[in-house]
Design a protein around this motif. Structure first.
Motif, PDB file in Angstrom:
ATOM      1  N   TYR A  46       0.836  -1.201   0.000  1.00  0.00           N
ATOM      2  CA  TYR A  46       0.000   0.000   0.000  1.00  0.00           C
ATOM      3  C   TYR A  46       0.865   1.243   0.000  1.00  0.00           C
ATOM      4  CZ  TYR A  46       1.177   0.716   4.930  1.00  0.00           C
ATOM      5  OH  TYR A  46       1.845   0.936   6.099  1.00  0.00           O
ATOM      6  N   ARG A  47       0.224   2.355  -0.290  1.00  0.00           N
ATOM      7  CA  ARG A  47       0.897   3.629  -0.113  1.00  0.00           C
ATOM      8  C   ARG A  47      -0.080   4.629   0.497  1.00  0.00           C
ATOM      9  NH1 ARG A  47       1.527   6.298  -6.200  1.00  0.00           N
ATOM     10  NH2 ARG A  47      -0.711   6.536  -6.571  1.00  0.00           N
ATOM     11  N   VAL A  48       0.486   5.649   1.108  1.00  0.00           N
ATOM     12  CA  VAL A  48      -0.321   6.687   1.750  1.00  0.00           C
ATOM     13  C   VAL A  48      -0.097   7.988   1.008  1.00  0.00           C
ATOM     14  CG1 VAL A  48      -0.740   7.973   3.882  1.00  0.00           C
ATOM     15  CG2 VAL A  48      -0.094   5.553   3.988  1.00  0.00           C
ATOM     16  N   LEU A  96      -7.548  18.140   6.138  1.00  0.00           N
ATOM     17  CA  LEU A  96      -6.400  17.320   5.734  1.00  0.00           C
ATOM     18  C   LEU A  96      -6.897  15.899   5.521  1.00  0.00           C
ATOM     19  CD1 LEU A  96      -3.359  16.914   5.259  1.00  0.00           C
ATOM     20  CD2 LEU A  96      -3.076  16.626   7.719  1.00  0.00           C
ATOM     21  N   THR A  97      -6.510  15.322   4.405  1.00  0.00           N
ATOM     22  CA  THR A  97      -6.947  13.956   4.082  1.00  0.00           C
ATOM     23  C   THR A  97      -5.771  13.101   3.663  1.00  0.00           C
ATOM     24  OG1 THR A  97      -9.133  14.691   3.312  1.00  0.00           O
ATOM     25  CG2 THR A  97      -8.382  12.537   2.549  1.00  0.00           C
ATOM     26  N   TYR A  98      -5.706  11.909   4.243  1.00  0.00           N
ATOM     27  CA  TYR A  98      -4.797  10.871   3.751  1.00  0.00           C
ATOM     28  C   TYR A  98      -5.620   9.839   3.004  1.00  0.00           C
ATOM     29  CZ  TYR A  98      -1.251  12.569   7.070  1.00  0.00           C
ATOM     30  OH  TYR A  98      -0.354  13.319   7.762  1.00  0.00           O
ATOM     31  N   ASP A  99      -5.187   9.486   1.824  1.00  0.00           N
ATOM     32  CA  ASP A  99      -5.789   8.371   1.116  1.00  0.00           C
ATOM     33  C   ASP A  99      -4.839   7.192   1.194  1.00  0.00           C
ATOM     34  OD1 ASP A  99      -8.087   9.644   0.388  1.00  0.00           O
ATOM     35  OD2 ASP A  99      -7.769   9.503  -1.778  1.00  0.00           O
ATOM     36  N   MET A 100      -5.407   6.009   1.418  1.00  0.00           N
ATOM     37  CA  MET A 100      -4.609   4.796   1.381  1.00  0.00           C
ATOM     38  C   MET A 100      -4.995   4.027   0.132  1.00  0.00           C
ATOM     39  SD  MET A 100      -4.990   5.916   4.430  1.00  0.00           S
ATOM     40  CE  MET A 100      -4.125   6.219   5.954  1.00  0.00           C
ATOM     41  N   GLU A 101      -3.963   3.584  -0.590  1.00  0.00           N
ATOM     42  CA  GLU A 101      -4.211   2.839  -1.815  1.00  0.00           C
ATOM     43  C   GLU A 101      -3.486   1.497  -1.752  1.00  0.00           C
ATOM     44  OE1 GLU A 101      -4.750   6.452  -5.010  1.00  0.00           O
ATOM     45  OE2 GLU A 101      -2.757   5.568  -4.834  1.00  0.00           O
ATOM     46  N   THR A 102      -4.123   0.474  -2.276  1.00  0.00           N
ATOM     47  CA  THR A 102      -3.438  -0.818  -2.357  1.00  0.00           C
ATOM     48  C   THR A 102      -3.054  -1.076  -3.807  1.00  0.00           C
ATOM     49  OG1 THR A 102      -5.550  -1.960  -2.604  1.00  0.00           O
ATOM     50  CG2 THR A 102      -4.620  -1.848  -0.391  1.00  0.00           C
ATOM     51  N   SER A 125      -9.085   3.569   1.343  1.00  0.00           N
ATOM     52  CA  SER A 125      -9.446   4.283   2.559  1.00  0.00           C
ATOM     53  C   SER A 125      -9.133   5.757   2.399  1.00  0.00           C
ATOM     54  CB  SER A 125      -8.674   3.744   3.759  1.00  0.00           C
ATOM     55  OG  SER A 125      -8.969   4.525   4.910  1.00  0.00           O
ATOM     56  N   SER A 126      -9.874   6.539   3.149  1.00  0.00           N
ATOM     57  CA  SER A 126      -9.673   7.970   3.151  1.00  0.00           C
ATOM     58  C   SER A 126      -9.851   8.410   4.593  1.00  0.00           C
ATOM     59  CB  SER A 126     -10.723   8.601   2.235  1.00  0.00           C
ATOM     60  OG  SER A 126     -10.438   9.938   2.004  1.00  0.00           O
ATOM     61  N   VAL A 127      -8.837   9.018   5.160  1.00  0.00           N
ATOM     62  CA  VAL A 127      -8.880   9.407   6.562  1.00  0.00           C
ATOM     63  C   VAL A 127      -8.741  10.924   6.632  1.00  0.00           C
ATOM     64  CG1 VAL A 127      -7.849   9.059   8.827  1.00  0.00           C
ATOM     65  CG2 VAL A 127      -7.739   7.234   7.144  1.00  0.00           C
ATOM     66  N   SER A 128      -9.690  11.579   7.289  1.00  0.00           N
ATOM     67  CA  SER A 128      -9.694  13.046   7.256  1.00  0.00           C
ATOM     68  C   SER A 128      -9.915  13.676   8.612  1.00  0.00           C
ATOM     69  CB  SER A 128     -10.812  13.546   6.326  1.00  0.00           C
ATOM     70  OG  SER A 128     -10.657  13.055   5.033  1.00  0.00           O
ATOM     71  N   ASN A 129      -9.325  14.850   8.750  1.00  0.00           N
ATOM     72  CA  ASN A 129      -9.639  15.728   9.876  1.00  0.00           C
ATOM     73  C   ASN A 129     -10.498  16.862   9.329  1.00  0.00           C
ATOM     74  OD1 ASN A 129      -9.749  17.313  12.126  1.00  0.00           O
ATOM     75  ND2 ASN A 129      -7.532  17.565  12.365  1.00  0.00           N
ATOM     76  N   PHE A 130     -11.650  17.073   9.946  1.00  0.00           N
ATOM     77  CA  PHE A 130     -12.556  18.123   9.480  1.00  0.00           C
ATOM     78  C   PHE A 130     -12.454  19.362  10.355  1.00  0.00           C
ATOM     79  CE2 PHE A 130     -14.209  13.973   8.430  1.00  0.00           C
ATOM     80  CZ  PHE A 130     -14.317  14.087   7.058  1.00  0.00           C
ATOM     81  N   GLU A 131     -11.598  19.279  11.353  1.00  0.00           N
ATOM     82  CA  GLU A 131     -11.504  20.351  12.343  1.00  0.00           C
ATOM     83  C   GLU A 131     -12.921  20.737  12.795  1.00  0.00           C
ATOM     84  OE1 GLU A 131      -8.855  23.461  11.162  1.00  0.00           O
ATOM     85  OE2 GLU A 131      -7.198  22.091  10.810  1.00  0.00           O
ATOM     86  N   THR A 132     -13.271  22.030  12.761  1.00  0.00           N
ATOM     87  CA  THR A 132     -14.606  22.411  13.245  1.00  0.00           C
ATOM     88  C   THR A 132     -15.639  22.522  12.127  1.00  0.00           C
ATOM     89  OG1 THR A 132     -14.068  24.754  13.040  1.00  0.00           O
ATOM     90  CG2 THR A 132     -13.664  23.744  15.183  1.00  0.00           C
ATOM     91  N   SER A 146     -12.135   5.352   6.607  1.00  0.00           N
ATOM     92  CA  SER A 146     -12.602   4.020   6.254  1.00  0.00           C
ATOM     93  C   SER A 146     -11.619   3.015   6.817  1.00  0.00           C
ATOM     94  CB  SER A 146     -12.663   3.849   4.738  1.00  0.00           C
ATOM     95  OG  SER A 146     -12.439   5.058   4.073  1.00  0.00           O
ATOM     96  N   ALA A 147     -12.156   2.008   7.480  1.00  0.00           N
ATOM     97  CA  ALA A 147     -11.243   1.020   8.082  1.00  0.00           C
ATOM     98  C   ALA A 147     -11.888  -0.359   8.066  1.00  0.00           C
ATOM     99  CB  ALA A 147     -10.891   1.429   9.511  1.00  0.00           C
TER     100      ALA A 147
END
Length: 423
Positions: free
Chosen positions: A319-321, A335-341, A353-360, A386-387
């Motif tokens: 995978y990569r981030v 800020l979003t990290y996408d994970m790809e296989t 997967s997509s992991v995000s911080n939405f702050e407020t 997504s996990a």
RNA sequence: GGAGAGGUGUCUGAGUGGUCGAAAGAGCACGCCUGGAAAGUGUGUAUACGCCAAAAGUGUAUCGAGGGUUCGAAUCCCUCCCUCUCCGCCA
């Protein structure tokens, strides 16, 4: 939704950050500031007239009680004009607020300072890559052919009963789905997330809370008869659990996970990139969500990213981030990290997967607050990831693990599938 | 789906036109009391927006939501939403 007071106090910074997100309608910022000015002025006027009217009403009550009817009548005579004025100002205020609201919901979230500039997926920054890309034997197949060969997924049957993008999983294919869901949920639980099982249809307020509405309703299936939307992700019902909530400081962080099917209309591209499991209208996903103190949200984001990476490692998938660039990030994310296989038979990376911080940004829409050290209410930060989402994991597993003797199930899944091979 | 009852602050619950942002009790916080705790006792305890440099203070709004009547609405009227009880239907 950005906070007006923040925009007002940080105009330059807002403009600069919006540009990183490749946002074009920058004139909205000044329009919003102007509308806010107007709003405050109007409210001020209305409040002072209301104050006059209120004290007059109080006086009248007093006079009536003490039997001074005539004096009361005299004061009454004045109130008509105020009433009208209040009504006029109230209408103006409502109209201004409405206009302000319509504009402010058009502004996307401001990207975090680490977000790279850029407009296309090619400009995303590869943060790290892990795991060896497998080299397959001659005659290796893409997952959609493996699915047919081993009778795991029947795409045609799905077309018959619903339409394209609604696969039917069969036999070991169905069991593999169930195994992945159970495995992902167990891992989330181990990481401290408590599981919830949720409605798959949500109302308009929920769609607004997480940022799907207004504007992006085209991506959701809509049940018009009851004015409900099929969820595009568990993020919507889980995060909305905390809509209109004021949490105590010691209730943070909130950590929830949940499995749901997800429904996406996604009018989109054609060809090999959407074949098989690559893009679906209905798919399964385990989602993790956190509500946290603003001071900790970026630390938490790294933790969520690590959790997702751990799953991929355990499944033995290369995978990569990616750190998404401004232009490729979603509307609501800071800020979003996408994970790809790495899909070996398709020879390309698949987003799982997509992991995000939405702050407020969501919290402001949700009115999701906590009581801070000073005892005042403050918007919390929300995050999700997504996990994991199943279809592309399944695609990669089938493709990467294929041998001439069949498909090898990763060790961590065997306790769940109860079989080691698909053959 | 039909009939009835009802929706008040963190909770229970009073309030049927003015003195109500709202009694009382519980809970919670802080203080006193105590060796410590319990009990007792005192004080405090909604949110949003505006004014103010800010704290203090102060104005406005909010008693399910929206609208109306009235000088004045938690209280009266209308519409909608939700909950409960009974009946019907149903996995």
């Amino acid at each position: 939704m950005l906070q007006v007071s923040y925009i007002r106090d940080n105009r330059e910074q807002v403009l600069e950050r919006l540009a990183v997100k490749n946002f074009k309608q920058l004139e909205l910022v000044d329009e919003i500031i102007e509308l806010d000015e107007k709003r405050r002025q109007t409210q001020n006027e209305m409040d002072s007239v209301s104050a006059k009217a209120n004290s007059a009403a109080k006086q009248i009550g007093e006079l009536m009680r003490t039997g001074k009817k005539e004096e009361a009548e005299t004061i009454k005579a004045n109130t008509g004009a105020w009433k009208e004025e209040i009504k006029t100002l109230g209408d103006a205020l409502a109209a201004t607020e409405e206009e302000l609201q319509q504009k402010i919901v058009l502004l996307p979230n401001l990207p975090h300072s680490s977000v790279p500039k850029g407009t296309t997926p090619e400009e995303n920054e590869v943060v790290l890559e892990d795991g060896a890309k497998p080299s397959l034997y001659d005659g290796a197949l893409p997952h959609w052919e493996l699915a047919t060969k081993y009778n795991l997924i029947d795409f045609e049957l799905g077309v018959k009963i619903t339409g394209a993008g609604f696969p039917v999983y069969k036999g070991k294919g169905a069991k593999l789905q169930r195994a992945l869901i159970a495995y992902f949920l167990d891992e989330a639980e181990k990481a401290g997330y408590s599981e919830v099982m949720l409605p798959l249809l949500v109302n308009e307020a929920s769609g607004f809370g997480t940022g799907q509405l207004p504007d992006k309703e085209g991506q959701m299936y809509f049940v018009g008869q009851d004015n409900l939307f099929l969820i595009p992700t568990a993020e919507v019902p889980i995060t909305n659990l905390y809509r209109d909530v004021i949490l105590k400081a010691d209730e943070l962080p909130v950590k929830n996970c949940g499995y749901t099917p997800c429904f996406r209309r996604e009018a989109g591209s054609y060809g090999a990139h959407v074949r098989g499991l690559n893009r679906l209208h209905q798919f399964d996903k385990v989602e993790i969500v956190q509500v946290v103190h603003p001071d900790t949200s970026y630390e938490v984001l790294e933790g969520m990213s690590a959790h997702v990476q751990g799953l991929l490692k355990n499944l033995g998938l290369p995978y990569r981030v990616l750190r998404l660039c401004g232009g490729d990030m979603g509307f609501t994310a800071a800020l979003t990290y996408d994970m790809e296989t790495w899909s070996a038979a398709q020879q390309r990376w698949l987003e799982v997967s997509s992991v995000s911080n939405f702050e407020t940004f969501q919290a402001n829409r949700l009115k999701l607050r906590f009581r801070n050290a000073e005892g005042k209410t403050q918007l919390a930060h929300t995050l999700n990831g997504s996990a994991l989402a199943l279809p592309r994991i399944v695609a990669t597993l089938l493709e990467n693990n294929q041998t001439e003797d069949g498909i090898k199930i990763p060790d961590v899944l065997v306790p769940y599938t109860k079989f080691e091979w698909i053959n």
